[in-house]
Design an enzyme around this catalytic site. Structure first.
Site, PDB file in Angstrom:
ATOM      1  N   PRO A 108      26.031  35.213  38.242  1.00  0.00           N
ATOM      2  CA  PRO A 108      24.840  35.838  38.816  1.00  0.00           C
ATOM      3  C   PRO A 108      24.868  37.351  38.605  1.00  0.00           C
ATOM      4  O   PRO A 108      25.941  37.956  38.565  1.00  0.00           O
ATOM      5  CB  PRO A 108      24.931  35.496  40.314  1.00  0.00           C
ATOM      6  CG  PRO A 108      26.350  35.100  40.550  1.00  0.00           C
ATOM      7  CD  PRO A 108      26.890  34.585  39.255  1.00  0.00           C
ATOM      8  N   GLY A 110      24.676  41.267  39.215  1.00  0.00           N
ATOM      9  CA  GLY A 110      24.882  42.263  40.278  1.00  0.00           C
ATOM     10  C   GLY A 110      25.458  41.675  41.553  1.00  0.00           C
ATOM     11  O   GLY A 110      25.176  42.149  42.646  1.00  0.00           O
ATOM     12  N   ALA A 111      26.273  40.615  41.426  1.00  0.00           N
ATOM     13  CA  ALA A 111      26.740  39.922  42.629  1.00  0.00           C
ATOM     14  C   ALA A 111      28.244  40.056  42.830  1.00  0.00           C
ATOM     15  O   ALA A 111      28.829  39.369  43.652  1.00  0.00           O
ATOM     16  CB  ALA A 111      26.344  38.450  42.551  1.00  0.00           C
ATOM     17  N   GLY A 112      28.895  40.923  42.050  1.00  0.00           N
ATOM     18  CA  GLY A 112      30.319  41.162  42.257  1.00  0.00           C
ATOM     19  C   GLY A 112      31.219  40.308  41.388  1.00  0.00           C
ATOM     20  O   GLY A 112      32.444  40.333  41.549  1.00  0.00           O
ATOM     21  N   GLY A 114      31.255  40.551  38.036  1.00  0.00           N
ATOM     22  CA  GLY A 114      31.493  41.220  36.752  1.00  0.00           C
ATOM     23  C   GLY A 114      30.567  40.770  35.647  1.00  0.00           C
ATOM     24  O   GLY A 114      30.954  40.773  34.471  1.00  0.00           O
ATOM     25  N   SER A 115      29.313  40.396  36.000  1.00  0.00           N
ATOM     26  CA  SER A 115      28.396  39.919  34.954  1.00  0.00           C
ATOM     27  C   SER A 115      28.117  41.008  33.925  1.00  0.00           C
ATOM     28  O   SER A 115      28.121  40.744  32.715  1.00  0.00           O
ATOM     29  CB  SER A 115      27.088  39.413  35.560  1.00  0.00           C
ATOM     30  OG  SER A 115      26.453  40.459  36.244  1.00  0.00           O
ATOM     31  N   ALA A 118      31.080  41.501  31.576  1.00  0.00           N
ATOM     32  CA  ALA A 118      31.236  40.360  30.657  1.00  0.00           C
ATOM     33  C   ALA A 118      30.158  40.404  29.568  1.00  0.00           C
ATOM     34  O   ALA A 118      30.441  40.165  28.388  1.00  0.00           O
ATOM     35  CB  ALA A 118      31.163  39.043  31.440  1.00  0.00           C
ATOM     36  N   ASP A 160      36.564  46.616  35.538  1.00  0.00           N
ATOM     37  CA  ASP A 160      35.796  45.411  35.194  1.00  0.00           C
ATOM     38  C   ASP A 160      35.819  45.138  33.695  1.00  0.00           C
ATOM     39  O   ASP A 160      36.005  43.997  33.251  1.00  0.00           O
ATOM     40  CB  ASP A 160      34.324  45.566  35.623  1.00  0.00           C
ATOM     41  CG  ASP A 160      34.151  45.612  37.127  1.00  0.00           C
ATOM     42  OD1 ASP A 160      35.096  46.017  37.823  1.00  0.00           O
ATOM     43  OD2 ASP A 160      33.067  45.249  37.611  1.00  0.00           O
TER      44      ASP A 160
HETATM   45  C1  MEV Z   1      32.263  47.016  40.762  1.00  0.00           C
HETATM   46  O1  MEV Z   1      32.454  45.707  40.228  1.00  0.00           O
HETATM   47  C2  MEV Z   1      33.586  47.640  41.132  1.00  0.00           C
HETATM   48  C3  MEV Z   1      33.515  49.071  41.635  1.00  0.00           C
HETATM   49  O2  MEV Z   1      34.845  49.472  41.950  1.00  0.00           O
HETATM   50  C4  MEV Z   1      32.939  50.011  40.598  1.00  0.00           C
HETATM   51  C5  MEV Z   1      33.851  50.161  39.399  1.00  0.00           C
HETATM   52  O3  MEV Z   1      35.059  50.023  39.511  1.00  0.00           O
HETATM   53  O4  MEV Z   1      33.310  50.475  38.323  1.00  0.00           O
HETATM   54  C6  MEV Z   1      32.676  49.164  42.906  1.00  0.00           C
END
Ligand code: MEV
Length: 323
Positions: A108, A110-112, A114-115, A118, A160
């Site tokens: 998904p 912007g959901a954390g 790492g889309s 990737a 990321d």
């Molecule tokens: C975002 O996936 C992770 C953050 O630490 C930003 C980054 O490291 O680029 C919030």
């Protein structure tokens, strides 16, 4: 001819946000991927076809000065990453060739998970190869980082994009990046169907850190949690890892990057027997990750009213690959 590559998404076991200020972080690649298929065109245009990024399917044609005009902010941001990735690949291979890029993703936006990293890593990798070039992991990770930093107004770390490039569990501290020996981790992900704006969330932490000494201390405390977590990871000590994930989540809450839905999912996973749970990535909405060794955290997440989807995730030891 077409050329395809894929790269894994990731969860943060520890250290998001603090990594932006030089503290260590440990992201882990998971077995969900984004892929890019690239084909050289007869003209010099860039056409991006991204059926997976929107429900309707989406095609955008970039000429020299064509602005992206799509309703969904997340899709517009994703297209910015693809465009940056293609420009980076062209610059690297010294080409001005037109390309058609098709992006597909199980992650998904912007959901954390790492889309964007990737998508950028897979797109640069496929585009360089389609243009007849060759790229090693160091160059790829560095170029992908610069694309992310550019799209996020400089608010990015190398974590990321490095993780998406090499896969597995990695440790990133400033410019020092390396793979870690990690056991298979019993990871569970819960997703609330929402997203956060990484650039804005990182900028918010920066502001709090500049305004309050205790916010700066909180960022340093996250670094301490990561250092402690590294030992627990190499000992395969699930109980300590879980405890430290809970601690990390508390510190991220203090920095203002959690959300009610994320907190509720964290509590659902803990009550379902997880050893620990935390938000993953920039926060603001999106995903939580739990460590569930024998509990029923996935079921507990599925029953949580704020959780849209929950799934088990395995550590993916493979990074970017040609498809
Ligand atoms: C975002 O996936 C992770 C953050 O630490 C930003 C980054 O490291 O680029 C919030």
């Amino acid at each position: 001819m077409t050329t395809s590559s894929s790269a894994p998404g990731k969860v943060y076991l520890f250290g998001e946000h603090a990594v932006v200020y030089g503290e260590p972080a440990i992201p882990c690649a998971i077995d969900r991927r984004a892929s890019a298929t690239v084909e050289r065109r007869a003209d010099d245009r860039l056409r991006v076809h991204a059926p997976a990024l929107s429900l309707d399917g989406l095609t955008v044609d970039f000429g020299d000065d064509v602005a992206v005009d799509v309703d969904d902010e997340r899709v517009a941001a994703a297209l910015g990453y693809v465009r940056g990735a293609v420009e980076s690949a062209r610059e690297y291979v010294d080409g001005t060739a037109g390309l058609t890029v098709t992006v597909e993703s199980d992650l998904p936006l912007g959901a954390g998970l790492g889309s964007s990293a990737a998508v950028v890593v897979a797109t640069i990798h496929a585009a360089v190869r389609e243009l007849g070039g060759d790229i090693d992991d160091d160059e790829l990770a560095e170029r992908a980082y610069r694309v992310e930093a550019d799209v996020q107004d400089g608010e990015a770390s190398r974590a990321d994009t490095f993780c998406a490039t090499v896969g597995g569990a990695v440790r990133v501290e400033g410019e020092d990046r390396r793979r870690l020996d990690a056991p298979d981790l019993p990871l569970v992900v819960g997703y609330d169907g929402r997203s956060g704006n990484t650039g804005e969330l990182v900028a918010g932490v920066r502001q709090r850190r500049e305004e309050y000494g205790f916010a700066a201390d909180t960022v340093e405390a996250i670094g301490d949690v990561v250092r402690e977590g590294e030992g627990a990871l190499s000992d395969n000590d699930t109980e300590t890892l879980g405890e430290l994930m809970d601690f990390d989540h508390g510190l991220l809450c203090a920095l203002g990057v959690s959300a009610r839905s994320l907190d509720e999912m964290v509590w659902a996973a803990r009550e379902g027997g997880a050893a620990g749970a935390k938000l993953t990535g920039a926060g603001g909405g999106g995903c939580v990750v739990a460590l569930d060794d024998g509990g029923d955290a996935r079921r507990a997440l599925e029953l949580s009213p704020v959780c849209e989807t929950a799934f088990d995730a395995a550590l993916d030891r493979e990074g970017v690959r040609a498809e």
